[in-house]
Structures are given as structure tokens and as C-alpha cells.
Design a protein around this motif. Sequence first.
Motif, PDB file in Angstrom:
ATOM      1  N   ASN A 111       0.813  -1.209   0.000  1.00 38.82           N
ATOM      2  CA  ASN A 111       0.000   0.000   0.000  1.00 38.82           C
ATOM      3  C   ASN A 111       0.849   1.263   0.000  1.00 38.82           C
ATOM      4  O   ASN A 111       0.390   2.315  -0.406  1.00 38.82           O
ATOM      5  N   PHE A 112       2.103   1.175   0.470  1.00 42.58           N
ATOM      6  CA  PHE A 112       2.969   2.337   0.438  1.00 42.58           C
ATOM      7  C   PHE A 112       3.421   2.654  -0.974  1.00 42.58           C
ATOM      8  O   PHE A 112       3.765   3.779  -1.283  1.00 42.58           O
ATOM      9  N   SER A 113       3.451   1.679  -1.859  1.00 41.51           N
ATOM     10  CA  SER A 113       3.883   1.930  -3.224  1.00 41.51           C
ATOM     11  C   SER A 113       2.802   2.647  -4.037  1.00 41.51           C
ATOM     12  O   SER A 113       3.054   3.077  -5.144  1.00 41.51           O
ATOM     13  N   LYS A 114       1.609   2.787  -3.517  1.00 41.83           N
ATOM     14  CA  LYS A 114       0.515   3.441  -4.226  1.00 41.83           C
ATOM     15  C   LYS A 114       0.423   4.913  -3.837  1.00 41.83           C
ATOM     16  O   LYS A 114      -0.601   5.391  -3.394  1.00 41.83           O
ATOM     17  N   SER A 115       1.495   5.642  -4.002  1.00 43.48           N
ATOM     18  CA  SER A 115       1.457   7.058  -3.658  1.00 43.48           C
ATOM     19  C   SER A 115       1.032   7.868  -4.875  1.00 43.48           C
ATOM     20  O   SER A 115       0.931   7.362  -5.991  1.00 43.48           O
ATOM     21  N   ALA A 116       0.822   9.150  -4.662  1.00 43.09           N
ATOM     22  CA  ALA A 116       0.374  10.027  -5.744  1.00 43.09           C
ATOM     23  C   ALA A 116       1.468  10.247  -6.784  1.00 43.09           C
ATOM     24  O   ALA A 116       1.178  10.664  -7.900  1.00 43.09           O
ATOM     25  N   LEU A 176      -1.554  12.226  -9.091  1.00 41.60           N
ATOM     26  CA  LEU A 176      -0.588  13.321  -9.162  1.00 41.60           C
ATOM     27  C   LEU A 176      -1.248  14.586  -9.705  1.00 41.60           C
ATOM     28  O   LEU A 176      -1.055  15.672  -9.159  1.00 41.60           O
ATOM     29  N   LEU A 177      -2.056  14.449 -10.752  1.00 43.86           N
ATOM     30  CA  LEU A 177      -2.777  15.608 -11.286  1.00 43.86           C
ATOM     31  C   LEU A 177      -3.736  16.185 -10.254  1.00 43.86           C
ATOM     32  O   LEU A 177      -3.883  17.400 -10.136  1.00 43.86           O
ATOM     33  N   ARG A 178      -4.377  15.316  -9.493  1.00 48.22           N
ATOM     34  CA  ARG A 178      -5.306  15.757  -8.455  1.00 48.22           C
ATOM     35  C   ARG A 178      -4.574  16.558  -7.382  1.00 48.22           C
ATOM     36  O   ARG A 178      -5.049  17.607  -6.939  1.00 48.22           O
ATOM     37  N   MET A 187      -3.283  21.744  -5.003  1.00 46.57           N
ATOM     38  CA  MET A 187      -2.271  22.691  -4.528  1.00 46.57           C
ATOM     39  C   MET A 187      -2.466  24.061  -5.179  1.00 46.57           C
ATOM     40  O   MET A 187      -2.379  25.099  -4.511  1.00 46.57           O
ATOM     41  N   ILE A 188      -2.773  24.067  -6.478  1.00 45.76           N
ATOM     42  CA  ILE A 188      -3.013  25.335  -7.175  1.00 45.76           C
ATOM     43  C   ILE A 188      -4.224  26.047  -6.579  1.00 45.76           C
ATOM     44  O   ILE A 188      -4.172  27.254  -6.290  1.00 45.76           O
ATOM     45  N   CYS A 203     -11.108  21.463 -12.341  1.00 45.07           N
ATOM     46  CA  CYS A 203     -11.770  21.063 -11.090  1.00 45.07           C
ATOM     47  C   CYS A 203     -13.090  20.344 -11.371  1.00 45.07           C
ATOM     48  O   CYS A 203     -13.395  19.329 -10.728  1.00 45.07           O
ATOM     49  N   VAL A 204     -13.857  20.860 -12.300  1.00 45.00           N
ATOM     50  CA  VAL A 204     -15.120  20.217 -12.665  1.00 45.00           C
ATOM     51  C   VAL A 204     -14.851  18.845 -13.273  1.00 45.00           C
ATOM     52  O   VAL A 204     -15.532  17.857 -12.943  1.00 45.00           O
ATOM     53  N   ALA A 205     -13.861  18.760 -14.134  1.00 44.02           N
ATOM     54  CA  ALA A 205     -13.518  17.467 -14.749  1.00 44.02           C
ATOM     55  C   ALA A 205     -13.062  16.470 -13.701  1.00 44.02           C
ATOM     56  O   ALA A 205     -13.417  15.284 -13.758  1.00 44.02           O
ATOM     57  N   MET A 206     -12.285  16.936 -12.727  1.00 42.24           N
ATOM     58  CA  MET A 206     -11.827  16.061 -11.653  1.00 42.24           C
ATOM     59  C   MET A 206     -13.023  15.575 -10.840  1.00 42.24           C
ATOM     60  O   MET A 206     -13.093  14.400 -10.468  1.00 42.24           O
TER      61      MET A 206
END
Length: 89
Positions: free
Chosen positions: A16-21, A28-30, A35-36, A79-82
Amino acid sequence: MVSRSAKVLHALTLENFSKSALFNFQSLLRVILLMICTCTYVRAVAPRLIDRNKEGILGLFFMSARIGERLSPYVAIACVAMAVTMLAQ
């Protein structure tokens, strides 16, 4: 029946630790999009927190706030697409 401690132990395994962003492109995009949005909001509420660090590692927050301000229609569409992709999952 699996006990609660067994479930917690399984959640803490190395797989489960290997499943990072960093390794999942969508996550990663999320993280980058959040952050933005966060930096843009913080700069609107308290500009001195973001504006005093324009260089170095903390300069990423300043750059993220600038991206959010200048490209706000595109950030809003992202944001809407996410949100739609999260609801569809």
C-alpha cells in the motif's frame, strides 16, 4: 470474520505504500490541482503568506498561486472534470 487489527495491519503493508500520488498519474494531477486551488485561495485571503517566499522550494506555492490567478477558467474546468471523474469511479 477478520478482526479489526488484522485489517489495520494489512493497510500498513508495503504494497500500500507503493501506491502514492507520485506513481499514479491521475492522483498526481489531483494533488497538483488541489495545490493550485489552495495556494490561490490562501493568496486571496492572506497575500503576505504566499508573497514573501518567491524563490526556493517555498516559491512553488507562489508559482501555484500565480497559475491559479492567471489561468482561473482552465483551473475551474479542470476542477469540474476532476469532480466528474471522481463521481464516475
